[in-house]
Design a protein around this motif. Sequence first.
Motif, PDB file in Angstrom:
ATOM      1  N   ASN A 104       0.847  -1.191   0.000  1.00 14.80           N
ATOM      2  CA  ASN A 104       0.000   0.000   0.000  1.00 14.80           C
ATOM      3  C   ASN A 104       0.882   1.240   0.000  1.00 14.80           C
ATOM      4  OD1 ASN A 104      -2.340  -1.625   0.373  1.00 14.80           O
ATOM      5  ND2 ASN A 104      -1.843  -1.760   2.546  1.00 14.80           N
ATOM      6  N   PHE A 105       0.692   2.086  -0.985  1.00 12.86           N
ATOM      7  CA  PHE A 105       1.423   3.353  -1.017  1.00 12.86           C
ATOM      8  C   PHE A 105       0.465   4.446  -0.571  1.00 12.86           C
ATOM      9  CE2 PHE A 105       3.536   0.559  -3.944  1.00 12.86           C
ATOM     10  CZ  PHE A 105       4.859   0.733  -3.600  1.00 12.86           C
ATOM     11  N   VAL A 106       0.836   5.119   0.503  1.00 11.13           N
ATOM     12  CA  VAL A 106      -0.093   6.070   1.099  1.00 11.13           C
ATOM     13  C   VAL A 106       0.576   7.432   1.272  1.00 11.13           C
ATOM     14  CG1 VAL A 106      -1.656   6.486   3.015  1.00 11.13           C
ATOM     15  CG2 VAL A 106      -1.107   4.165   2.378  1.00 11.13           C
ATOM     16  N   ALA A 107      -0.074   8.452   0.800  1.00 13.36           N
ATOM     17  CA  ALA A 107       0.364   9.816   1.075  1.00 13.36           C
ATOM     18  C   ALA A 107      -0.617  10.401   2.076  1.00 13.36           C
ATOM     19  CB  ALA A 107       0.364  10.636  -0.201  1.00 13.36           C
ATOM     20  N   MET A 108      -0.082  11.112   3.051  1.00 13.22           N
ATOM     21  CA  MET A 108      -0.961  11.713   4.045  1.00 13.22           C
ATOM     22  C   MET A 108      -0.636  13.186   4.167  1.00 13.22           C
ATOM     23  SD  MET A 108      -0.858   8.968   7.115  1.00 13.22           S
ATOM     24  CE  MET A 108      -1.429   7.297   6.899  1.00 13.22           C
ATOM     25  N   GLY A 109      -1.642  13.958   4.472  1.00 14.24           N
ATOM     26  CA  GLY A 109      -1.411  15.376   4.680  1.00 14.24           C
ATOM     27  C   GLY A 109      -2.584  15.986   5.399  1.00 14.24           C
ATOM     28  N   GLY A 110      -2.371  17.147   5.938  1.00 14.64           N
ATOM     29  CA  GLY A 110      -3.465  17.856   6.586  1.00 14.64           C
ATOM     30  C   GLY A 110      -4.261  18.633   5.555  1.00 14.64           C
ATOM     31  N   ASP A 111      -5.216  19.420   6.020  1.00 17.79           N
ATOM     32  CA  ASP A 111      -6.021  20.177   5.065  1.00 17.79           C
ATOM     33  C   ASP A 111      -5.194  21.291   4.435  1.00 17.79           C
ATOM     34  OD1 ASP A 111      -6.308  21.080   7.844  1.00 17.79           O
ATOM     35  OD2 ASP A 111      -7.273  22.787   6.924  1.00 17.79           O
ATOM     36  N   GLY A 112      -4.223  21.834   5.174  1.00 20.08           N
ATOM     37  CA  GLY A 112      -3.374  22.884   4.592  1.00 20.08           C
ATOM     38  C   GLY A 112      -2.562  22.338   3.447  1.00 20.08           C
ATOM     39  N   SER A 113      -1.942  21.173   3.666  1.00 20.86           N
ATOM     40  CA  SER A 113      -1.085  20.628   2.616  1.00 20.86           C
ATOM     41  C   SER A 113      -1.922  20.088   1.455  1.00 20.86           C
ATOM     42  CB  SER A 113      -0.187  19.541   3.189  1.00 20.86           C
ATOM     43  OG  SER A 113      -0.764  18.285   3.059  1.00 20.86           O
ATOM     44  N   THR A 114      -3.165  19.706   1.711  1.00 17.98           N
ATOM     45  CA  THR A 114      -3.980  19.166   0.625  1.00 17.98           C
ATOM     46  C   THR A 114      -4.715  20.268  -0.136  1.00 17.98           C
ATOM     47  OG1 THR A 114      -4.351  17.279   2.059  1.00 17.98           O
ATOM     48  CG2 THR A 114      -5.669  17.386   0.086  1.00 17.98           C
ATOM     49  N   ALA A 115      -5.402  21.120   0.603  1.00 15.33           N
ATOM     50  CA  ALA A 115      -6.268  22.099  -0.061  1.00 15.33           C
ATOM     51  C   ALA A 115      -5.499  23.308  -0.583  1.00 15.33           C
ATOM     52  CB  ALA A 115      -7.347  22.566   0.911  1.00 15.33           C
ATOM     53  N   ASP A 116      -4.427  23.699   0.108  1.00 16.54           N
ATOM     54  CA  ASP A 116      -3.729  24.919  -0.300  1.00 16.54           C
ATOM     55  C   ASP A 116      -2.418  24.612  -1.014  1.00 16.54           C
ATOM     56  OD1 ASP A 116      -5.721  26.160   1.048  1.00 16.54           O
ATOM     57  OD2 ASP A 116      -4.525  26.722   2.774  1.00 16.54           O
ATOM     58  N   ILE A 117      -1.475  24.007  -0.276  1.00  7.76           N
ATOM     59  CA  ILE A 117      -0.099  23.983  -0.761  1.00  7.76           C
ATOM     60  C   ILE A 117       0.154  22.816  -1.716  1.00  7.76           C
ATOM     61  CG2 ILE A 117       2.301  24.018  -0.028  1.00  7.76           C
ATOM     62  CD1 ILE A 117       1.298  25.109   2.661  1.00  7.76           C
ATOM     63  N   GLY A 118      -0.416  21.647  -1.406  1.00  7.56           N
ATOM     64  CA  GLY A 118      -0.103  20.470  -2.230  1.00  7.56           C
ATOM     65  C   GLY A 118      -1.148  20.136  -3.272  1.00  7.56           C
ATOM     66  N   MET A 119      -2.002  21.104  -3.586  1.00  6.58           N
ATOM     67  CA  MET A 119      -3.102  20.844  -4.519  1.00  6.58           C
ATOM     68  C   MET A 119      -2.590  20.374  -5.889  1.00  6.58           C
ATOM     69  SD  MET A 119      -6.420  21.343  -4.205  1.00  6.58           S
ATOM     70  CE  MET A 119      -6.956  19.973  -5.153  1.00  6.58           C
ATOM     71  N   GLY A 120      -1.555  21.070  -6.404  1.00 10.01           N
ATOM     72  CA  GLY A 120      -1.048  20.748  -7.744  1.00 10.01           C
ATOM     73  C   GLY A 120      -0.469  19.359  -7.841  1.00 10.01           C
ATOM     74  N   PRO A 121       0.517  19.015  -6.950  1.00 15.86           N
ATOM     75  CA  PRO A 121       1.067  17.647  -6.991  1.00 15.86           C
ATOM     76  C   PRO A 121       0.010  16.568  -6.771  1.00 15.86           C
ATOM     77  CG  PRO A 121       2.503  19.063  -5.740  1.00 15.86           C
ATOM     78  CD  PRO A 121       1.288  19.874  -6.050  1.00 15.86           C
ATOM     79  N   LEU A 122      -0.979  16.851  -5.909  1.00 17.08           N
ATOM     80  CA  LEU A 122      -2.046  15.863  -5.680  1.00 17.08           C
ATOM     81  C   LEU A 122      -2.830  15.641  -6.965  1.00 17.08           C
ATOM     82  CD1 LEU A 122      -3.950  14.118  -3.974  1.00 17.08           C
ATOM     83  CD2 LEU A 122      -5.185  16.184  -3.369  1.00 17.08           C
ATOM     84  N   SER A 123      -3.177  16.737  -7.616  1.00 13.88           N
ATOM     85  CA  SER A 123      -3.913  16.642  -8.874  1.00 13.88           C
ATOM     86  C   SER A 123      -3.116  15.852  -9.898  1.00 13.88           C
ATOM     87  CB  SER A 123      -4.221  18.058  -9.375  1.00 13.88           C
ATOM     88  OG  SER A 123      -4.859  18.005 -10.607  1.00 13.88           O
ATOM     89  N   GLY A 124      -1.790  16.111  -9.945  1.00  8.03           N
ATOM     90  CA  GLY A 124      -0.931  15.399 -10.883  1.00  8.03           C
ATOM     91  C   GLY A 124      -0.899  13.910 -10.603  1.00  8.03           C
ATOM     92  N   ALA A 125      -0.762  13.562  -9.304  1.00  7.14           N
ATOM     93  CA  ALA A 125      -0.674  12.143  -8.940  1.00  7.14           C
ATOM     94  C   ALA A 125      -1.982  11.421  -9.255  1.00  7.14           C
ATOM     95  CB  ALA A 125      -0.330  12.002  -7.463  1.00  7.14           C
ATOM     96  N   LEU A 126      -3.111  12.083  -9.010  1.00  7.36           N
ATOM     97  CA  LEU A 126      -4.401  11.456  -9.309  1.00  7.36           C
ATOM     98  C   LEU A 126      -4.575  11.280 -10.813  1.00  7.36           C
ATOM     99  CD1 LEU A 126      -6.834  13.298  -6.848  1.00  7.36           C
ATOM    100  CD2 LEU A 126      -5.669  11.136  -6.509  1.00  7.36           C
ATOM    101  N   GLU A 127      -4.074  12.244 -11.552  1.00 12.71           N
ATOM    102  CA  GLU A 127      -4.234  12.207 -13.018  1.00 12.71           C
ATOM    103  C   GLU A 127      -3.361  11.120 -13.647  1.00 12.71           C
ATOM    104  OE1 GLU A 127      -2.596  13.048 -16.839  1.00 12.71           O
ATOM    105  OE2 GLU A 127      -1.592  13.943 -15.132  1.00 12.71           O
ATOM    106  N   ARG A 128      -2.131  10.921 -13.084  1.00 13.60           N
ATOM    107  CA  ARG A 128      -1.232   9.909 -13.652  1.00 13.60           C
ATOM    108  C   ARG A 128      -1.692   8.490 -13.361  1.00 13.60           C
ATOM    109  NH1 ARG A 128       2.582  13.667 -11.709  1.00 13.60           N
ATOM    110  NH2 ARG A 128       2.871  12.442  -9.832  1.00 13.60           N
ATOM    111  N   GLY A 129      -2.621   8.339 -12.419  1.00 15.01           N
ATOM    112  CA  GLY A 129      -3.207   7.018 -12.177  1.00 15.01           C
ATOM    113  C   GLY A 129      -2.318   6.053 -11.433  1.00 15.01           C
ATOM    114  N   HIS A 130      -1.491   6.545 -10.509  1.00 15.03           N
ATOM    115  CA  HIS A 130      -0.680   5.639  -9.688  1.00 15.03           C
ATOM    116  C   HIS A 130      -1.578   4.815  -8.774  1.00 15.03           C
ATOM    117  CE1 HIS A 130       3.154   7.363 -10.808  1.00 15.03           C
ATOM    118  NE2 HIS A 130       2.596   8.550 -10.720  1.00 15.03           N
ATOM    119  N   ASP A 131      -1.097   3.622  -8.412  1.00 14.74           N
ATOM    120  CA  ASP A 131      -1.846   2.789  -7.475  1.00 14.74           C
ATOM    121  C   ASP A 131      -1.520   3.267  -6.057  1.00 14.74           C
ATOM    122  OD1 ASP A 131      -3.232   0.881  -6.207  1.00 14.74           O
ATOM    123  OD2 ASP A 131      -1.907  -0.777  -6.690  1.00 14.74           O
TER     124      ASP A 131
END
Lengths: 309, 98
Positions: A104-131
Amino acid sequence: MDRFSVFSSRLVEKAEYFTSGHRACQGCAEALAVRLVMKALGRDTIVAMATGCMEIISSPLPTTAWKVPWIHVAFENSSAVVSGCEAGMKAMMRKGKLNQKKINFVAMGGDGSTADIGMGPLSGALERGHDMLYVCYDNEAYMNTGIQRSSATPFGASTTTSPAGKKSIGQQTQKKNLPQIAVAHDIPYVATACSSFPFDLMQKVKKASAISGPAYIHILSVCPTGWRIQPHDAIRYGRLAVDANVFPLYEVENGEYRLTYTPYKVLPVREYLKGQGRFRHLTDKEIELIQKNVENDYAKLLKKCGGQG
Amino acid sequence: MAKPMEQIKWQELEVGAIAVEVGNAREYETGTWRSERPVVNKDQCIKCGVCWIFCPDACIIQAAQGHFEADLTYCKGCGICARECPVGCISMVSEEEG
């Protein structure tokens, strides 16, 4: 307890992968959420965690509260690091340097890192379709640095950078709807959960780890310090948020919405707001406005679920 | 850890600040933070484990007689177990009262 007997706690995995001795505040429901998520995932897990409360409290050098491979990365790139881990391990397995194994590959973050700062990389990772699985622990502000507002702070909440006063009612914008942003990426699994409903949470995490492809879980984690409530009320306020439809529990599997919990009796939003210090300045008119917004949002969600519930 | 935490010098840390021991946060005893401690009424306890699943510090352990009680080395005294217990058999007692 949610739709299970009170004794079902005894059926849960006994091993702890997030040990005692971490330095979270008293009554931290976010630490509880991490503990439950790790229980559901088990030991074959690699975690990358963004900066935030959970990183600070679990790993003051030379100690660590983790019993799985864990890497701390900067605020923005936990999802990027985990997608790299996943691609690397996949390549190693293909070349025969590692045994074939489900990890299981798991990334964790708070709401700050998800909603504000890490939004772009998260979007990229979801788009690339990693497991992989992304878990967002949403405590509705930057609690680690002293309760600054984030874009996941709800309307009307008083924080140190959106203080309530004569001219201001606190946070003036609505909460960013992160699960909907994740759904918009057309990924196989998106869910919302809350640590006050432990079996629902663990079931969703297990489902997300079994699905191949990216998954996103949004967990409401009550923060007694930042929400200005008593530590022993942390679980109760999570339950109130769900029962008042402020934070409905649902899952989206391949675009199909399903409510996983419907309150037996929907509580007025006032019940949820009234004990919290961050909302205590709100007048009846503003509470009315919040009530109306909550009802609208819930009606929209019900429509997506096909009118069930 | 081989040494107590406060005696470790920065020169002895691993390169890249890697923690080599798993779960060694248990060396740090968070029980010293506590101002109230949970006391379980053994006869009333129905052994359901609700306190165990809701404890953020994973400090609830099952005793040999089957009832659940808090490990006071790590219990921070948040009172979630007392609040969530379905039969109300846990009460919070101030540490000062002894």
